[in-house]
Every structure is written in C-alpha cells, then in structure tokens.
Design a protein around this motif. Sequence first.
Motif, PDB file in Angstrom:
ATOM      1  N   ASN A  41       3.350   8.081  73.878  1.00 40.81           N
ATOM      2  CA  ASN A  41       2.828   9.296  73.228  1.00 40.81           C
ATOM      3  C   ASN A  41       3.443   9.467  71.847  1.00 40.81           C
ATOM      4  O   ASN A  41       2.794   9.974  70.938  1.00 40.81           O
ATOM      5  N   SER A  42       4.717   9.101  71.719  1.00 40.76           N
ATOM      6  CA  SER A  42       5.423   9.252  70.454  1.00 40.76           C
ATOM      7  C   SER A  42       6.576   8.259  70.417  1.00 40.76           C
ATOM      8  O   SER A  42       7.361   8.197  71.361  1.00 40.76           O
ATOM      9  N   SER A  96      16.857  14.173  66.002  1.00 37.91           N
ATOM     10  CA  SER A  96      16.036  13.445  66.974  1.00 37.91           C
ATOM     11  C   SER A  96      16.216  11.932  66.862  1.00 37.91           C
ATOM     12  O   SER A  96      16.159  11.357  65.769  1.00 37.91           O
ATOM     13  N   HIS A  98      14.044   9.937  67.697  1.00 39.94           N
ATOM     14  CA  HIS A  98      12.752   9.439  67.210  1.00 39.94           C
ATOM     15  C   HIS A  98      12.842   9.080  65.724  1.00 39.94           C
ATOM     16  O   HIS A  98      12.230   8.116  65.277  1.00 39.94           O
ATOM     17  N   ASP A 134       8.490   8.781  73.787  1.00 42.14           N
ATOM     18  CA  ASP A 134       7.928   9.670  74.800  1.00 42.14           C
ATOM     19  C   ASP A 134       6.773   8.893  75.415  1.00 42.14           C
ATOM     20  O   ASP A 134       5.958   8.301  74.689  1.00 42.14           O
ATOM     21  N   CYS A 179      11.195   9.717  85.849  1.00 40.22           N
ATOM     22  CA  CYS A 179      12.579  10.080  85.482  1.00 40.22           C
ATOM     23  C   CYS A 179      13.539   9.814  86.632  1.00 40.22           C
ATOM     24  O   CYS A 179      14.632   9.287  86.414  1.00 40.22           O
ATOM     25  N   GLU A 205      10.122  16.057  80.318  1.00 41.72           N
ATOM     26  CA  GLU A 205       9.519  17.034  79.414  1.00 41.72           C
ATOM     27  C   GLU A 205       8.269  17.657  80.027  1.00 41.72           C
ATOM     28  O   GLU A 205       7.413  18.173  79.315  1.00 41.72           O
ATOM     29  N   TRP A 218       5.483  14.446  80.195  1.00 40.42           N
ATOM     30  CA  TRP A 218       5.864  13.123  79.714  1.00 40.42           C
ATOM     31  C   TRP A 218       7.359  12.919  79.910  1.00 40.42           C
ATOM     32  O   TRP A 218       8.101  13.845  80.220  1.00 40.42           O
ATOM     33  N   HIS A 237      10.876  11.408  78.060  1.00 38.83           N
ATOM     34  CA  HIS A 237      11.539  11.024  76.811  1.00 38.83           C
ATOM     35  C   HIS A 237      12.717  10.134  77.189  1.00 38.83           C
ATOM     36  O   HIS A 237      13.527  10.493  78.040  1.00 38.83           O
TER      37      HIS A 237
END
Length: 157
Positions: free
Chosen positions: A63-64, A81, A83, A90, A103, A119, A122, A124
């Motif tokens: 997703n990210s 972050s 990221h 994610d 998880c 999250e 999703w 992370h």
Amino acid sequence: MPINTSGQLTDHFSIAEMTFSPTANEKGIDNSANASIQNNLIRTCQTLEQVRALLGSRSIRINSGYRCDALNRAVGGSTTSAHSFGLAADFVCPGFGSPLAICRKIAASDIMFDQLIWEGSWVHIGLATADAKPRRQVLTAHFSPGKSTTYTPGLPA
C-alpha cells in the motif's frame, strides 16, 4: 550502485511498487528514490521476502513503501517515519488472512524488524537503520477523527 528506475529490487518486489503513490501522482510529487534510498528499499524488500515465505509464499500487496519528504507531509506521515528512508512498508496479504493474523504470525517469528504495527486494515513493518539494533517493537495503532494516531504496545487478544 546506479539508480534503478525500473525493475526488481528482489524476486517479488519492484522499485515501481515500492515508490508508487496515488497521492504523489495526484499532487505531482516526484517520489523517485536515490541510490541510498534504493539500498534501504532492497533491505526492506529482503525482509518482505522473508514475510512472504512465512505467509506461505502468498502474494503481498504494498500500500505504501518509500515516501519522499513532500509525499510524507502530504499524507500526514510522522517526520521520523521509516517510510521517508525507504525502511518501511505498509501491506496486506489477503491470501493469508487479516492484517491482525499477519501481525501475529510475524511477531511470533524470528524475522528482524524494528517496528511491526497493526494499523487495522493493513500491516506496517519498519526496519532499523543498518547501524542500529532492531527493537522488535510490536504496536497497535488507534485512529480517531481529527486527532493524532496513538499507539499501544502489543496486539489485541
């Protein structure tokens, strides 16, 4: 290492999927990754390969991944972050199960991560920098409209 603008970072993860962002496209933000970020993305993808194997080699949908500073601000990401350094992703893995089940599986494994956060819809996963020891911190995110996201240790029972 030369900058890779297309192609694979690992067997199952590409630079394109780790840098893609609808928000970046919508806002005209260049989310290209420089060589240093790409080195981190390779480490992140190597960890995602371990996760993929742990989940029975099922497909993982990112997703990210990497978020340049402008993109991170645009999505309301933390200034610290992972990221922003190419050290987080994610994702979901519908073929395995819910993000919470994912998880739990990762937390019970020996995969080295810095942060694993449920999250809600999703997962992370974040890595420590190459010179830091991974904390293996497991958290649950709590979202409230109009408020900052809060985190509690562990996963729900």
